[in-house]
Enzyme design. Sequence first.
Site, short mmCIF file in Angstrom:
data_model
loop_
_atom_site.label_atom_id
_atom_site.label_comp_id
_atom_site.label_asym_id
_atom_site.label_seq_id
_atom_site.Cartn_x
_atom_site.Cartn_y
_atom_site.Cartn_z
N TYR A 136 0.80 -1.10 -0.13
CA TYR A 136 -0.03 -0.08 0.14
C TYR A 136 0.92 1.32 0.04
O TYR A 136 2.07 1.37 0.59
CB TYR A 136 -1.02 -0.07 1.21
CG TYR A 136 -1.86 -1.04 1.20
CD1 TYR A 136 -2.34 -1.82 0.06
CD2 TYR A 136 -2.72 -1.40 2.38
CE1 TYR A 136 -3.26 -2.68 0.14
CE2 TYR A 136 -3.61 -2.27 2.35
CZ TYR A 136 -3.99 -2.93 1.26
OH TYR A 136 -4.92 -3.79 1.23
N SER A 193 -13.43 -4.72 0.20
CA SER A 193 -14.26 -4.07 -0.96
C SER A 193 -15.71 -4.21 -0.53
O SER A 193 -16.48 -4.45 -1.49
CB SER A 193 -13.86 -4.69 -2.42
OG SER A 193 -12.74 -4.04 -2.60
N LEU A 206 -18.04 -2.11 -0.31
CA LEU A 206 -18.67 -1.17 -1.00
C LEU A 206 -18.59 -1.28 -2.45
O LEU A 206 -18.87 -0.38 -3.18
CB LEU A 206 -18.50 0.40 -0.50
CG LEU A 206 -18.94 0.57 1.13
CD1 LEU A 206 -18.75 1.89 1.62
CD2 LEU A 206 -20.52 0.31 1.12
N LEU A 240 -21.62 0.78 -4.47
CA LEU A 240 -22.88 0.62 -3.43
C LEU A 240 -22.83 1.60 -2.54
O LEU A 240 -23.63 1.53 -1.53
CB LEU A 240 -22.60 -0.75 -2.78
CG LEU A 240 -22.68 -2.20 -3.53
CD1 LEU A 240 -22.11 -3.30 -2.73
CD2 LEU A 240 -24.12 -2.18 -4.11
N THR A 241 -22.61 2.68 -2.87
CA THR A 241 -22.54 4.16 -2.12
C THR A 241 -23.67 4.84 -2.92
O THR A 241 -24.23 5.81 -2.21
CB THR A 241 -21.42 4.77 -1.89
OG1 THR A 241 -21.00 5.42 -3.23
CG2 THR A 241 -20.43 4.30 -1.19
N GLY A 242 -23.90 4.47 -4.07
CA GLY A 242 -25.06 5.30 -4.96
C GLY A 242 -24.35 6.49 -5.82
O GLY A 242 -24.91 6.96 -6.56
N LYS A 243 -22.98 6.72 -5.40
CA LYS A 243 -22.35 7.93 -6.33
C LYS A 243 -21.97 7.79 -7.54
O LYS A 243 -21.76 8.79 -8.28
CB LYS A 243 -21.03 8.36 -5.58
CG LYS A 243 -19.89 7.28 -5.50
CD LYS A 243 -18.73 7.99 -4.71
CE LYS A 243 -17.60 6.96 -4.64
NZ LYS A 243 -16.70 7.52 -3.75
#
Length: 348
Positions: free
Chosen positions: A53, A236, A238, A243-246
């Site tokens: 990372y 993952s 989301l 899956l946040t809608g953005k």
Amino acid sequence: MKYRKLGNTDLDVSVIGLGTMTYGEQNSEADAHAQLDLALELGVNLVDTAEMYPVPPSAATQGRTEHYIGTWLASRGRRQDIVLASKIAGPQRDPQRPGHIRDGATHLDRKNLEQALHDSLRRLQTDYLDLYQLHWPDRSTVTFGQRSYPWKDEYTVPIEQTLEVLDDFVRQGKVRHIGVSNETPWGVARYLELARHRSLPLIATIQNPYNLLNRVFEEGLSEFCHYDGVGLLAYSPLAMGVLTGKYDHGARPADGRLTVYERFKRYDGPNAREAGLAYNDLARRHGIPPAQLALAWVNQQAFTSSNLIGATTLEQLRENIASVNVTLDDELIAAINEIHRRYPNPAP
């Protein structure tokens, strides 16, 4: 916050764990420290990182995430308050995986395991890890969005040799428990079989993707959680923000990960977008933020030890952690399963 056992260990971990792969890329050192402070304030105690990372991985930033966590530990003095997990990178088997770490010499053998662990401990400014994980298998497998087994004859380090080195780490007190990541049912079975046959450490956890768009974990791996006590660290949850809608209706927010980084295509196919919209609309109809519905689904699974969330803002972090207070009733679960029947695993 709610807590569960970390797989088959005696460690209690928060149902929400803090994923950190944005530290050093999308988040500054100050951002990272603020997120860690807030997460602990809200009861999170599991912090997950990796030598690779931040993501996307690059030679210029590699190790920066661990470094930021290390400076936070040094300044706050709260090592005893967290369950700290990191991961060693496996070999580069495709262009999406990093080839710059140790000049591409990243097989899971003694030399690489020892160097990787000691480098991580140095960056993290600690003398032990609570959980040390193999970021992906030494062999080629069905991982990272692949849909068919890559039948190859290639050099791989035998699992038994990797386990022997990890056993040394545990005996030396440098690692408390071990885990795998992006692993398959065959791999988990072999790790457990060899550990029991040779009296080597049992894997405590498996860190694999799990979300409403990718429920493949349920089909073969969840049974090991049930009968062998291996705990899922879900990543993952989301689906990279779908899956946040953005991203609904083709939206492309300027700061969205799918907008900024070309490499993240796994959750961006037509079926994934349609399924994501269906789940997000379901959440809205029930007065639940879409992200919290998606996270609550993962939280409620019996095989989930901890749900690893990542965020780029403190507001996102607060909302995501608050998903521990959301309970999905039978009606919502039935509606979720109906969408899954229409769009089964569109982003494995």
